[in-house]
Design a protein around this motif. Structure first.
Motif, PDB file in Angstrom:
ATOM      1  N   ASP A  75      42.674  42.801  46.616  1.00 17.36           N
ATOM      2  CA  ASP A  75      43.740  43.771  46.323  1.00 17.36           C
ATOM      3  C   ASP A  75      43.672  44.867  47.375  1.00 17.36           C
ATOM      4  OD1 ASP A  75      45.541  45.566  45.361  1.00 17.36           O
ATOM      5  OD2 ASP A  75      44.607  45.838  43.402  1.00 17.36           O
ATOM      6  N   ASP A  76      44.654  44.864  48.257  1.00 20.20           N
ATOM      7  CA  ASP A  76      44.650  45.746  49.425  1.00 20.20           C
ATOM      8  C   ASP A  76      45.381  47.055  49.113  1.00 20.20           C
ATOM      9  OD1 ASP A  76      44.033  46.198  52.221  1.00 20.20           O
ATOM     10  OD2 ASP A  76      46.158  45.872  52.658  1.00 20.20           O
TER      11      ASP A  76
ATOM     12  N   LEU B  28      46.173  42.390  36.972  1.00 21.93           N
ATOM     13  CA  LEU B  28      46.695  41.046  36.709  1.00 21.93           C
ATOM     14  C   LEU B  28      45.744  39.997  37.275  1.00 21.93           C
ATOM     15  CD1 LEU B  28      50.417  40.014  37.230  1.00 21.93           C
ATOM     16  CD2 LEU B  28      48.558  38.517  37.946  1.00 21.93           C
ATOM     17  N   ALA B  29      45.271  40.226  38.504  1.00 19.86           N
ATOM     18  CA  ALA B  29      44.356  39.268  39.129  1.00 19.86           C
ATOM     19  C   ALA B  29      43.039  39.186  38.365  1.00 19.86           C
ATOM     20  CB  ALA B  29      44.115  39.657  40.579  1.00 19.86           C
ATOM     21  N   GLU B  30      42.522  40.324  37.944  1.00 19.07           N
ATOM     22  CA  GLU B  30      41.256  40.328  37.205  1.00 19.07           C
ATOM     23  C   GLU B  30      41.386  39.564  35.892  1.00 19.07           C
ATOM     24  OE1 GLU B  30      39.408  44.533  38.889  1.00 19.07           O
ATOM     25  OE2 GLU B  30      40.500  44.491  36.999  1.00 19.07           O
TER      26      GLU B  30
ATOM     27  N   GLY C  29      35.581  32.982  40.277  1.00 18.99           N
ATOM     28  CA  GLY C  29      36.280  33.716  41.313  1.00 18.99           C
ATOM     29  C   GLY C  29      35.896  35.176  41.299  1.00 18.99           C
ATOM     30  N   VAL C  30      36.566  35.938  42.153  1.00 19.76           N
ATOM     31  CA  VAL C  30      36.271  37.359  42.283  1.00 19.76           C
ATOM     32  C   VAL C  30      37.545  38.092  42.682  1.00 19.76           C
ATOM     33  CG1 VAL C  30      35.618  37.107  44.725  1.00 19.76           C
ATOM     34  CG2 VAL C  30      34.752  39.031  43.409  1.00 19.76           C
ATOM     35  N   VAL C  31      37.664  39.329  42.212  1.00 22.25           N
ATOM     36  CA  VAL C  31      38.728  40.221  42.645  1.00 22.25           C
ATOM     37  C   VAL C  31      38.071  41.418  43.310  1.00 22.25           C
ATOM     38  CG1 VAL C  31      40.695  41.651  41.966  1.00 22.25           C
ATOM     39  CG2 VAL C  31      40.255  39.483  40.780  1.00 22.25           C
TER      40      VAL C  31
ATOM     41  N   GLY D  19      38.214  38.605  52.444  1.00 18.02           N
ATOM     42  CA  GLY D  19      38.142  37.391  51.651  1.00 18.02           C
ATOM     43  C   GLY D  19      37.216  36.351  52.255  1.00 18.02           C
ATOM     44  N   VAL D  20      37.273  36.197  53.580  1.00 17.87           N
ATOM     45  CA  VAL D  20      36.368  35.250  54.249  1.00 17.87           C
ATOM     46  C   VAL D  20      34.919  35.666  54.026  1.00 17.87           C
ATOM     47  CG1 VAL D  20      35.634  34.344  56.488  1.00 17.87           C
ATOM     48  CG2 VAL D  20      38.073  34.568  55.980  1.00 17.87           C
ATOM     49  N   ALA D  21      34.647  36.971  54.089  1.00 13.82           N
ATOM     50  CA  ALA D  21      33.279  37.454  53.886  1.00 13.82           C
ATOM     51  C   ALA D  21      32.794  37.198  52.463  1.00 13.82           C
ATOM     52  CB  ALA D  21      33.213  38.947  54.203  1.00 13.82           C
ATOM     53  N   LEU D  22      33.698  37.235  51.499  1.00 14.40           N
ATOM     54  CA  LEU D  22      33.322  37.045  50.101  1.00 14.40           C
ATOM     55  C   LEU D  22      33.268  35.573  49.689  1.00 14.40           C
ATOM     56  CD1 LEU D  22      35.521  39.857  48.497  1.00 14.40           C
ATOM     57  CD2 LEU D  22      33.029  39.856  48.663  1.00 14.40           C
TER      58      LEU D  22
END
Length: 230
Positions: free
Chosen positions: A39-40, A49-51, A60-62, A77-80
């Motif tokens: 979430d930027d 909503l994503a959570e 997953g992760v938000v 996102g790539v790092a996570l």
């Protein structure tokens, strides 16, 4: 054991579109999937909503962060992500249920390919005519062409190429693809249309000047890089 695919979804004030994107990811025939939503800096309900969606999915992760742009969100996102395969889904796009499965089968059969992309079909949401930037692809004739981030990426290609250039808003994905080609990464395209791209008034690509500036800068830098290494 089936291959884990990490799907990165950068979102900024995408509450209206995000449920369709997340439902399409959840509806993929391939399993397992790790959902990574970044979430930027949203000021709407995108993060909550994503959570809620990730909590229901159970995997997953938000990650919430200050707004830094879509390239920065993708890089976060790539790092996570923890999967050996990485995919990106914009907040307003919708995938065909077989997208990841078909891409993964292709990569499994072609060890020399690092990224396999798919064709897209645009659909209009709140706009009556195609915007001037929505041009047909020179090879297939598809409106909007083939998106760099429609691909399924082997994780190791980011170790070779690096991440997205956060100073190139609107052209960071094109720049990444040019860098990847320069470094010899195999890039393929499936002939099927396996995603839908939502065309609406808020598309980042509506800023034609920003896109043009970023695109020509990416070309100039890659030409200069080629000259220096030739």
């Amino acid at each position: 054991m089936a291959t884990l695919v990490s799907v990165i979804v950068p979102v900024h004030n995408g509450e209206r579109f995000l449920p369709d994107a997340l439902d399409a990811i959840s509806g993929q025939t391939h399993r397992p999937i790790e959902l990574v939503v970044v979430d930027d800096g949203s000021t709407d309900g995108s993060g909550a909503l994503a959570e809620e969606f990730v909590a229901r999915a159970g995997r997953g992760v938000v990650h919430r962060r200050s707004q830094g742009g879509v390239a920065a969100a993708r890089n976060q996102g790539v790092a996570l992500a923890s999967g050996p395969m990485i995919a990106f889904c914009d907040q307003d796009d919708v995938w065909h249920p077989e997208k990841l499965a078909r891409q993964l089968r292709y990569l499994d059969a072609h060890a020399d390919v690092g990224v396999v992309r798919v064709r897209q079909e645009p659909f209009f949401d709140g706009v009556d005519v195609a915007p001037p930037w929505l041009l047909p692809d020179h090879v297939h004739g598809d409106l909007g062409g083939v998106l760099p981030c429609s691909g399924l990426f082997r994780r190791e290609v980011f170790e070779l190429v690096g991440v997205f250039d956060e100073t190139m808003p609107g052209a960071d994905d094109t720049d990444w693809l040019l860098r990847a080609r320069h470094r010899g990464v195999g890039i393929a395209l499936l002939p099927e249309i396996l995603m839908q791209r939502r065309i609406h008034s808020g598309n980042l690509t509506n800023d034609a000047a920003l896109l043009r500036e970023g695109f020509f800068r990416a070309i100039r830098e890659r030409v200069q890089e080629h000259r220096e290494t030739a």
